[in-house]
Design an enzyme around this catalytic site. Sequence first.
Site, PDB file in Angstrom:
ATOM      1  N   GLY A 137      70.592  22.924  31.159  1.00  0.00           N
ATOM      2  CA  GLY A 137      71.801  22.996  31.970  1.00  0.00           C
ATOM      3  C   GLY A 137      71.678  22.019  33.143  1.00  0.00           C
ATOM      4  N   THR A 138      70.469  21.910  33.676  1.00  0.00           N
ATOM      5  CA  THR A 138      70.219  20.967  34.772  1.00  0.00           C
ATOM      6  C   THR A 138      70.578  19.552  34.346  1.00  0.00           C
ATOM      7  OG1 THR A 138      68.446  22.335  35.678  1.00  0.00           O
ATOM      8  CG2 THR A 138      68.371  19.993  36.217  1.00  0.00           C
ATOM      9  N   ASN A 165      75.111  32.238  39.965  1.00  0.00           N
ATOM     10  CA  ASN A 165      73.863  32.786  39.426  1.00  0.00           C
ATOM     11  C   ASN A 165      73.249  33.859  40.306  1.00  0.00           C
ATOM     12  OD1 ASN A 165      73.777  30.053  40.714  1.00  0.00           O
ATOM     13  ND2 ASN A 165      71.616  30.546  40.935  1.00  0.00           N
ATOM     14  N   SER A 212      73.818  26.331  28.979  1.00  0.00           N
ATOM     15  CA  SER A 212      72.366  26.358  28.800  1.00  0.00           C
ATOM     16  C   SER A 212      71.986  27.440  27.793  1.00  0.00           C
ATOM     17  CB  SER A 212      71.686  26.635  30.145  1.00  0.00           C
ATOM     18  OG  SER A 212      70.300  26.741  29.977  1.00  0.00           O
ATOM     19  N   HIS A 265      68.957  29.037  27.270  1.00  0.00           N
ATOM     20  CA  HIS A 265      68.019  30.145  27.545  1.00  0.00           C
ATOM     21  C   HIS A 265      68.620  31.269  28.384  1.00  0.00           C
ATOM     22  CE1 HIS A 265      66.482  29.203  31.766  1.00  0.00           C
ATOM     23  NE2 HIS A 265      67.183  28.128  31.499  1.00  0.00           N
ATOM     24  N   THR A 293      65.375  11.429  20.288  1.00  0.00           N
ATOM     25  CA  THR A 293      65.364  12.271  19.091  1.00  0.00           C
ATOM     26  C   THR A 293      65.655  13.718  19.482  1.00  0.00           C
ATOM     27  OG1 THR A 293      63.751  10.796  18.113  1.00  0.00           O
ATOM     28  CG2 THR A 293      63.959  12.973  17.099  1.00  0.00           C
ATOM     29  N   CYS A 343      64.558  29.157  41.151  1.00  0.00           N
ATOM     30  CA  CYS A 343      63.919  27.972  41.730  1.00  0.00           C
ATOM     31  C   CYS A 343      63.416  28.253  43.138  1.00  0.00           C
ATOM     32  CB  CYS A 343      64.911  26.812  41.793  1.00  0.00           C
ATOM     33  SG  CYS A 343      65.927  26.699  40.344  1.00  0.00           S
TER      34      CYS A 343
HETATM   35  N1  PLP Z   1      73.472  26.219  36.615  1.00  0.00           N
HETATM   36  C1  PLP Z   1      73.334  27.519  36.899  1.00  0.00           C
HETATM   37  C2  PLP Z   1      74.488  28.264  37.466  1.00  0.00           C
HETATM   38  C3  PLP Z   1      72.134  28.173  36.649  1.00  0.00           C
HETATM   39  O1  PLP Z   1      72.005  29.474  36.947  1.00  0.00           O
HETATM   40  C4  PLP Z   1      71.060  27.427  36.092  1.00  0.00           C
HETATM   41  C5  PLP Z   1      69.755  28.077  35.874  1.00  0.00           C
HETATM   42  O2  PLP Z   1      69.377  29.004  36.558  1.00  0.00           O
HETATM   43  C6  PLP Z   1      71.264  26.075  35.801  1.00  0.00           C
HETATM   44  C7  PLP Z   1      72.481  25.504  36.076  1.00  0.00           C
HETATM   45  C8  PLP Z   1      70.184  25.238  35.200  1.00  0.00           C
HETATM   46  O3  PLP Z   1      70.022  25.513  33.827  1.00  0.00           O
HETATM   47  P1  PLP Z   1      68.642  25.162  33.108  1.00  0.00           P
HETATM   48  O4  PLP Z   1      67.661  26.218  33.475  1.00  0.00           O
HETATM   49  O5  PLP Z   1      68.964  25.139  31.647  1.00  0.00           O
HETATM   50  O6  PLP Z   1      68.229  23.812  33.597  1.00  0.00           O
END
Ligand code: PLP
Length: 375
Positions: free
Chosen positions: A69-70, A144, A192, A194, A230, A317
């Site tokens: 997601g990042t 989140n 994302s 996971h 890949t 984080c």
């Molecule tokens: N965006 C939000 C709202 C999230 O909660 C998170 C992860 O906690 C991310 C982005 C980042 O996703 P990823 O862990 O797949 O990098």
Amino acid sequence: MIYLDNNATTQVDQRVLQSMLPFLEKFYGNPSGLYRSGRIARSAIETAREQVAELVAADPGQIVFTCSGTEANNLVLKGFSGTAGIAVATTEHPSVLETANIIKQQGRRVEYINVDASGEINLDPLTGLSTQDIGLVSVMLANNETGVLQNIQPLVGFCRRQGIRVHTDAVQAAGKIKINFNNLAVDYMSLSSHKIYGPKGCGALVVAQNSPLSPLLTGGSQEQGMRAGTENVAAIVGFGQAAEIARQTLDARTQKLLELRKFLETGLLKIPELVIFALDSERLPNTVQFGIAGIEGEMLLMQLDQKGIAVSSGSACKSGGKTASHVLLAMGVSPALAKSAVRVSLGQYNTLAEVEDFLASLKELLEMMKPIDYS
Ligand code: PLP
């Protein structure tokens, strides 16, 4: 262990794991290869693309698989346009806020959209902005930390009229609430794997037709040239399977999570001085963030860990750091109360008995812990 940190990550669903194994053990061919195992891998990626697209009612051709997601957030913010400015909400995930910071350091204009005490954005600050050189607005669908849901429709309407592109980070929302990408009428959406019982290290950016985007990673022509490298076939297959299960079970999961959340909140609200943040806002069915003035959230988290209970003090984080949550500060919560924040994020494997155990342990610990006087 009682795992109550499902917004940080989720346990991989057994069906997801089983769907991935053949692509680690047997069909390890490069999906760009023309031989049989390559073709099987390619076909599995395309099935996953359909499954992920269906979860958010998008077209499969709109899905660009990324490694997180990042990465999806970085891809859109850095790749949507060369020099245009951006506007982001103050409560975004660090993968948006830190990227915005870098964009600012590069000399591009960055504006911040405030939220009110309920955690929701209001349009006023944006309508007051000179939007001339703002090319993209990025506002998340669900937060989140607090779980607050944003009604982004008015914002999208405003941006459309101004010719501004819109990105929404739906990493927390997907699989927890119904999403229709095309009806939302945004240009870009991040997902994302996971967070929905899929493997880590896999995500996607959903890109509407004719919405501009330049790749971050260049090289091969994978993902329509938008993400060279890949493909992580097994992870993409797992993401697809997780998306399919999430779509099929969304209503049942939501029902169960709401019941657990209600039980949890009723128990929490009996604790004197405890505040549930954004209690009256529309929130994700699984998320409760609370605080008790004078109780250090990190300390409480560590004590709970000793009892085998995993919760978070905010976004994953930040675990280990002692800064107050930027989300709560943006909502006008006092730094002292924000420092006491603990987030419980429920998941499909949690039970009522686990929530009961959590409440009992919390009460026991609070009786032992002395409130800190911040004055
Ligand atoms: N965006 C939000 C709202 C999230 O909660 C998170 C992860 O906690 C991310 C982005 C980042 O996703 P990823 O862990 O797949 O990098």
